[in-house]
Design a protein around this motif. Structure first.
Motif, mmCIF file in Angstrom:
data_model
loop_
_atom_site.group_PDB
_atom_site.id
_atom_site.type_symbol
_atom_site.label_atom_id
_atom_site.label_comp_id
_atom_site.label_asym_id
_atom_site.label_seq_id
_atom_site.Cartn_x
_atom_site.Cartn_y
_atom_site.Cartn_z
ATOM 1 N N ARG A 15 -7.489 -1.341 5.004
ATOM 2 C CA ARG A 15 -7.370 -2.973 5.492
ATOM 3 C C ARG A 15 -8.900 -3.587 5.223
ATOM 4 N NH1 ARG A 15 -9.816 -6.091 9.450
ATOM 5 N NH2 ARG A 15 -8.810 -7.975 10.099
ATOM 6 N N SER A 16 -10.102 -2.965 5.472
ATOM 7 C CA SER A 16 -11.305 -3.627 5.068
ATOM 8 C C SER A 16 -11.246 -3.469 3.676
ATOM 9 C CB SER A 16 -12.404 -2.599 5.506
ATOM 10 O OG SER A 16 -12.373 -2.671 7.149
ATOM 11 N N SER A 17 -11.091 -2.455 2.778
ATOM 12 C CA SER A 17 -11.226 -2.687 1.262
ATOM 13 C C SER A 17 -10.432 -3.581 0.748
ATOM 14 C CB SER A 17 -10.666 -1.137 0.667
ATOM 15 O OG SER A 17 -10.744 -1.095 -0.510
ATOM 16 N N LEU A 18 -8.857 -3.914 1.234
ATOM 17 C CA LEU A 18 -8.119 -4.851 0.659
ATOM 18 C C LEU A 18 -8.547 -6.395 1.218
ATOM 19 C CD1 LEU A 18 -4.681 -3.278 1.041
ATOM 20 C CD2 LEU A 18 -6.426 -3.402 -1.024
ATOM 21 N N VAL A 37 0.695 -1.273 -0.087
ATOM 22 C CA VAL A 37 0.048 0.244 0.096
ATOM 23 C C VAL A 37 0.886 1.185 -0.125
ATOM 24 C CG1 VAL A 37 -1.737 1.215 1.148
ATOM 25 C CG2 VAL A 37 -1.723 -1.189 1.329
ATOM 26 N N PHE A 38 0.560 2.241 -0.896
ATOM 27 C CA PHE A 38 1.496 3.343 -1.116
ATOM 28 C C PHE A 38 0.424 4.577 -0.520
ATOM 29 C CE2 PHE A 38 2.807 0.348 -4.037
ATOM 30 C CZ PHE A 38 3.887 0.386 -4.042
ATOM 31 N N GLY A 48 -6.081 -9.042 0.389
ATOM 32 C CA GLY A 48 -5.927 -9.919 1.521
ATOM 33 C C GLY A 48 -4.973 -9.251 2.648
ATOM 34 N N VAL A 49 -4.166 -9.639 3.408
ATOM 35 C CA VAL A 49 -3.575 -9.114 4.589
ATOM 36 C C VAL A 49 -2.390 -8.133 3.900
ATOM 37 C CG1 VAL A 49 -2.374 -9.288 6.528
ATOM 38 C CG2 VAL A 49 -4.023 -10.839 6.062
ATOM 39 N N ALA A 61 -4.972 -0.698 14.444
ATOM 40 C CA ALA A 61 -5.929 -0.558 13.314
ATOM 41 C C ALA A 61 -6.016 -2.048 12.559
ATOM 42 C CB ALA A 61 -5.289 0.357 12.210
ATOM 43 N N LEU A 62 -4.768 -2.697 12.593
ATOM 44 C CA LEU A 62 -4.982 -4.002 11.934
ATOM 45 C C LEU A 62 -4.520 -5.037 12.615
ATOM 46 C CD1 LEU A 62 -2.446 -2.957 8.680
ATOM 47 C CD2 LEU A 62 -4.903 -2.201 9.141
ATOM 48 N N GLY A 63 -4.317 -4.909 14.071
ATOM 49 C CA GLY A 63 -4.106 -6.115 14.889
ATOM 50 C C GLY A 63 -2.844 -6.974 14.584
ATOM 51 N N GLN A 64 -1.876 -6.265 13.841
ATOM 52 C CA GLN A 64 -0.698 -6.982 13.580
ATOM 53 C C GLN A 64 0.588 -6.035 13.725
ATOM 54 O OE1 GLN A 64 -2.036 -8.283 9.469
ATOM 55 N NE2 GLN A 64 -1.489 -10.468 10.137
ATOM 56 N N ASP A 65 1.734 -6.617 13.828
ATOM 57 C CA ASP A 65 2.749 -5.960 14.217
ATOM 58 C C ASP A 65 3.638 -5.596 12.996
ATOM 59 O OD1 ASP A 65 2.855 -6.246 17.030
ATOM 60 O OD2 ASP A 65 3.532 -8.120 16.867
ATOM 61 N N PHE A 66 3.691 -4.307 12.809
ATOM 62 C CA PHE A 66 4.562 -3.486 11.771
ATOM 63 C C PHE A 66 5.943 -2.992 12.143
ATOM 64 C CE2 PHE A 66 0.471 -4.239 9.495
ATOM 65 C CZ PHE A 66 0.947 -4.114 8.255
ATOM 66 N N ALA A 67 7.108 -3.303 11.679
ATOM 67 C CA ALA A 67 8.212 -2.569 11.835
ATOM 68 C C ALA A 67 8.623 -1.455 10.865
ATOM 69 C CB ALA A 67 9.290 -3.759 12.179
ATOM 70 N N ASP A 68 9.289 -0.515 11.574
ATOM 71 C CA ASP A 68 9.939 0.553 10.435
ATOM 72 C C ASP A 68 11.196 -0.166 9.898
ATOM 73 O OD1 ASP A 68 11.183 2.601 9.361
ATOM 74 O OD2 ASP A 68 10.852 3.826 11.046
ATOM 75 N N ALA A 69 11.270 -0.196 8.618
ATOM 76 C CA ALA A 69 12.404 -0.900 7.786
ATOM 77 C C ALA A 69 13.701 -0.052 8.093
ATOM 78 C CB ALA A 69 11.980 -0.824 6.440
ATOM 79 N N HIS A 70 13.628 1.218 8.522
ATOM 80 C CA HIS A 70 14.733 1.901 8.871
ATOM 81 C C HIS A 70 14.432 2.686 10.103
ATOM 82 C CE1 HIS A 70 18.360 4.335 8.014
ATOM 83 N NE2 HIS A 70 17.938 5.327 8.363
ATOM 84 N N PRO A 71 14.625 2.061 11.400
ATOM 85 C CA PRO A 71 14.236 2.569 12.571
ATOM 86 C C PRO A 71 15.107 3.621 12.974
ATOM 87 C CG PRO A 71 15.282 0.436 13.057
ATOM 88 C CD PRO A 71 14.960 0.698 11.548
ATOM 89 N N ASP A 72 16.407 3.896 12.467
ATOM 90 C CA ASP A 72 17.566 4.987 12.907
ATOM 91 C C ASP A 72 16.829 6.334 12.569
ATOM 92 O OD1 ASP A 72 19.643 6.337 13.654
ATOM 93 O OD2 ASP A 72 20.981 4.912 12.480
ATOM 94 N N THR A 73 17.276 7.322 13.344
ATOM 95 C CA THR A 73 16.756 8.565 12.983
ATOM 96 C C THR A 73 17.827 9.436 12.180
ATOM 97 O OG1 THR A 73 17.698 9.402 15.046
ATOM 98 C CG2 THR A 73 15.258 8.895 15.152
ATOM 99 N N ASN A 74 19.166 8.824 12.107
ATOM 100 C CA ASN A 74 20.243 9.236 11.010
ATOM 101 C C ASN A 74 19.839 8.467 9.729
ATOM 102 O OD1 ASN A 74 22.501 10.813 10.759
ATOM 103 N ND2 ASN A 74 23.571 8.543 10.706
ATOM 104 N N ILE A 75 19.702 9.509 8.786
ATOM 105 C CA ILE A 75 19.359 9.062 7.559
ATOM 106 C C ILE A 75 20.539 9.517 6.545
ATOM 107 C CG2 ILE A 75 17.953 9.161 5.475
ATOM 108 C CD1 ILE A 75 15.756 9.908 7.784
ATOM 109 N N VAL A 76 21.293 8.359 5.886
ATOM 110 C CA VAL A 76 21.985 8.583 4.940
ATOM 111 C C VAL A 76 21.736 8.151 3.703
ATOM 112 C CG1 VAL A 76 24.348 8.301 4.147
ATOM 113 C CG2 VAL A 76 24.083 8.283 6.677
ATOM 114 N N PRO A 77 21.108 9.159 2.699
ATOM 115 C CA PRO A 77 20.400 8.495 1.344
ATOM 116 C C PRO A 77 21.523 7.870 0.634
ATOM 117 C CG PRO A 77 20.052 10.967 1.968
ATOM 118 C CD PRO A 77 20.997 10.432 2.897
#
Length: 321
Positions: free
Chosen positions: A205-208, A182-183, A215-216, A239-255
């Motif tokens: 979630r309901s729409s998908l 989902v974007f 699905g999920v 909202a979804l009842g599932q665990d999501f994780a930030d793919a980049h939890p660090d606050t320091n961002i090096v593009p």
């Protein structure tokens, strides 16, 4: 293992979806002027080749370039009107160049082509943006709603690998290689209130779950406008009842396209991490995730074309999820 990327422009609420809605907007101007205050060489500009499909790798080394001068993206007064210094034709070339850069950087880092490149705040079905298909990938679908800032464009080099699942206020969704992504461009009216944000994601979630082939949700990425780090994951649990994780939890961002230069956020002030990718830890595993800066190379200089950093992620479906 599909590779998804998301890049938002900085567009107005205009009902006209052409280039002028995205050219030299206020936050883009702020972004460029902030980045350009540092005159060091910092951006890695990859070789590209016009006429070649953008997802195909072009051999050659990166060139290290510095920012164009402060004021490059400013507006000036002409005949009593404020107009961009950069005209629409030049701006389009820069956005096209940034799309090609994204493909080249992603290929080198992920060792594979980007499967789906989605643009937020851009209506690829508008004729003024038609050349993006030669630079971002063929237009698979466009969400062309009333305001330019709420539109989405989905680009790919392999339409047969994608199923379009649906769209709604502030989102579009696809399925590729078994992964539902989902974007989002979360509306400001929902973005900072946990209850309203949870309802926003709950509606998706309901729409998908009801969509054919749906699905999920496995991945959510884009401009969340979240007020603080961790907000989106916390809201998704509700909202979804599932665990999501930030793919980049660090606050320091090096593009990925930055050499020895880091940022504290993805927005115009580099203080807020609005643009993120989160993944469902119960259904997919993370291979890797990268950020791309707001800038595009123009000659031997880097120019900000938006206030949003780009995001790319590769995930693998967990067996039996």
């Amino acid at each position: 293992m599909p590779i998804f990327a998301y890049q938002s422009l900085n567009s107005t609420s205009s009902t006209r979806h052409g280039i002028s809605a995205s050219n030299s907007q206020g936050f883009t101007i702020d972004t460029h002027n902030r980045i350009a205050q540092n005159s060091d060489n910092w951006m890695l500009s990859m070789p590209t080749a016009e006429g070649v499909e953008p997802h195909l790798p072009i051999q050659g080394p990166a060139e290290l370039v510095r920012s164009a001068p402060v004021g490059t993206m400013d507006k000036v007064v002409k005949q009593g009107k404020k107009v961009p210094k950069v005209d629409d034709k030049r701006f389009l070339r820069m956005v096209e160049g940034k799309a090609r850069q994204a493909h080249q950087h992603i290929y080198r880092e992920f060792q594979g082509s980007c499967d789906v490149l989605v643009y937020g705040e851009l209506d690829g079905s508008n004729s003024e943006w038609s050349s993006m298909q030669q630079n971002a990938g063929s237009l698979f679908a466009a969400s062309s709603v009333q305001r330019a800032c709420n539109c989405f464009s989905i680009h790919t080099h392999n339409a047969n690998s994608i199923t379009y699942l649906g769209e709604g206020e502030g989102w579009v969704a696809i399925k590729s290689y078994g992964v539902i992504a989902v974007f989002v461009h979360v509306p400001n009216k929902y973005a900072t209130d946990e209850s309203k944000a949870a309802n926003f994601y709950g509606r998706i979630r309901s729409s998908l779950l009801q969509a054919q082939g749906g699905g999920v949700i496995d991945v959510i990425m884009g401009d969340t406008n979240q007020p603080s780090n961790g907000f989106t994951e916390r809201v998704l649990k509700t909202a979804l009842g599932q665990d999501f994780a930030d793919a980049h939890p660090d606050t320091n961002i090096v593009p990925l396209d930055s050499y020895k230069r880091s940022f504290g956020g993805t927005n115009s002030s580099a203080k807020k991490k609005y643009d993120i990718a989160v993944y469902n830890t119960e259904t997919v595993s993370l291979n890797q995730m990268v950020y791309l800066s707001q800038c595009a190379p123009e000659g031997r200089e880097a120019v900000a074309v938006t206030d949003h950093m780009g995001v790319a992620i590769e995930v693998k479906k967990v067996p039996f999820a």
